[in-house]
Design an enzyme around this catalytic site. Structure first.
Site, short mmCIF file in Angstrom:
data_model
loop_
_atom_site.label_atom_id
_atom_site.label_comp_id
_atom_site.label_asym_id
_atom_site.label_seq_id
_atom_site.Cartn_x
_atom_site.Cartn_y
_atom_site.Cartn_z
N THR A 285 -8.42 7.63 -4.67
CA THR A 285 -9.01 7.09 -5.89
C THR A 285 -10.10 6.10 -5.52
O THR A 285 -9.95 5.33 -4.56
CB THR A 285 -7.93 6.42 -6.78
N HIS A 337 7.75 3.04 0.95
CA HIS A 337 8.36 2.50 2.16
C HIS A 337 9.69 3.19 2.50
O HIS A 337 10.20 3.04 3.62
CB HIS A 337 8.59 1.00 1.99
#
Length: 366
Positions: A285, A337
């Site tokens: 993006t 994560h």
């Protein structure tokens, strides 16, 4: 025999849609292939057409959520009278006289008669609902697309362990290549050489080095994607669209730029399809086109990482113990994560940085 109206298949990843607009009311006569209603998903809008001519019966209303394959109404075959009515023009409505005609056998219609007729025909007006207006505010109903986007973004935040790591890249080499090759590039491909194709190629090289970035979690499994299908976010008036450029490792810079241009146009004019949007294993993006200096992009599920590009700003940096001015861009990598360790995220951004600062690495596949 009545024909059923079903919600069509709108792509592998789409299981339901929202009735965003009803174009023909239930009970009306429709012609074959006439637009009946609009469907909206978290990806695209789609118009539903009448399978044949006849009287429409709908079992849904605006705002209803429907499943793929669900029967939402029927079309009854037209009668001869309906067919004739649909082809004939309606006669003009006769003009009502300003005063009622004489009644009760009277040849004259006196003033008292007129007053009496008004009293008989007068209907008490319905009370006007009171709408309370908040000072200095206005309201607009949230579109179905925006509702679904909002739900998915909250879901991502609540179901992933999302972190963001940052780095910066000196864009001097990329800018120099664009300036040097722009004219010949445009002659060959009919389109400008932008920055995005450099980033896509740099991401492909980094994804090859760190395959976990190109993977996603499916329940208790880690799914490694073997192709490099990269999503590129495109801003439109309706919201953010994320079309997929497939097999980026097989395309050159010109082919990538042409696909980017075609997707951007299709997204803006509303002709982008579900197939253009489904799939993809990594997203880029570019908030820099709007002037963003730094941001933390949010994941595009079920993907595990997204790269954020930002504005190119000339800043003082230290090179060989000297302070020099360079066109710099901050990069941001948001990642899940649960799957990706901090070390892998940092090395991924570092690989992109090195590739863009030394574009010759792309030729050597480093």
């Amino acid at each position: 025999m009545a024909s059923e109206i079903k919600i069509p298949n709108m792509g592998e990843s789409v299981s339901e849609a929202t009735i965003s607009n009803i174009l023909k009311s239930s009970g009306s006569f429709v012609k074959q292939d006439e637009e009946i209603l609009e469907l909206e998903t978290d990806k695209v809008n789609q118009v539903l057409y009448a399978p044949e001519s006849g009287e429409l019966t709908l079992q849904v209303k605006k705002g209803d959520i429907v499943k793929i394959g669900q029967v939402i109404g029927t079309i009854n075959p037209p009668t001869v009278e309906q067919t004739l009515k649909s082809s004939d023009k309606k006669p003009p409505k006769p003009i009502e006289p300003a005063f009622p005609p004489p009644s009760n056998g009277k040849a004259k219609f006196t003033t008292s008669d007129f007053v009496s007729s008004l009293q008989q025909s007068t209907v008490s007006p319905q009370p006007t609902p009171i709408v309370e207006k908040e000072a200095n505010t206005s309201r607009k109903q949230m579109s179905s697309l925006r509702k679904i986007i909002a739900q998915r973004l909250v879901e991502v935040k609540n179901t992933t362990a999302m972190l963001t790591t940052f780095n910066e890249v000196d864009m001097s080499s990329v800018i120099a290549i664009r300036q040097k090759e722009q004219e010949s590039f445009q002659k060959k491909y009919g389109i400008k050489l932008g920055f995005m194709s450099f980033f896509i190629k740099a991401c492909v090289a980094a994804l090859k080095e760190i395959p976990e970035i190109n993977a996603y979690i499916d329940k208790e499994d880690i799914v490694f994607v073997q192709s490099y299908d990269i999503c590129v976010a495109v801003s439109t008036d309706r919201g953010l669209m994320v079309p997929v450029i497939r097999s980026c490792e097989q395309h050159n810079f010109g082919e990538i730029e042409m696909q980017l241009s075609a997707f951007a146009q299709k997204a803006r004019d509303g002709s982008i399809s579900v197939d253009d949007l489904k799939g993809g294993s990594f997203t880029i993006t570019n908030g820099g086109v709007f002037g963003s200096l730094l941001s933390t992009p949010i994941l595009n599920p079920p993907q595990s990482a997204i790269l954020g590009m930002h504005s190119i700003v000339k800043r003082p940096v230290v090179i060989d113990d000297e302070i020099v001015i360079r066109p710099m861009m901050y990069l941001a990598l948001s990642y899940d994560h649960r799957l990706i360790d901090g070390k892998q995220a940092v090395l991924f951004l570092k690989h992109i940085k090195q590739t863009l600062e030394e574009p010759s690495r792309l030729l050597l596949d480093l």
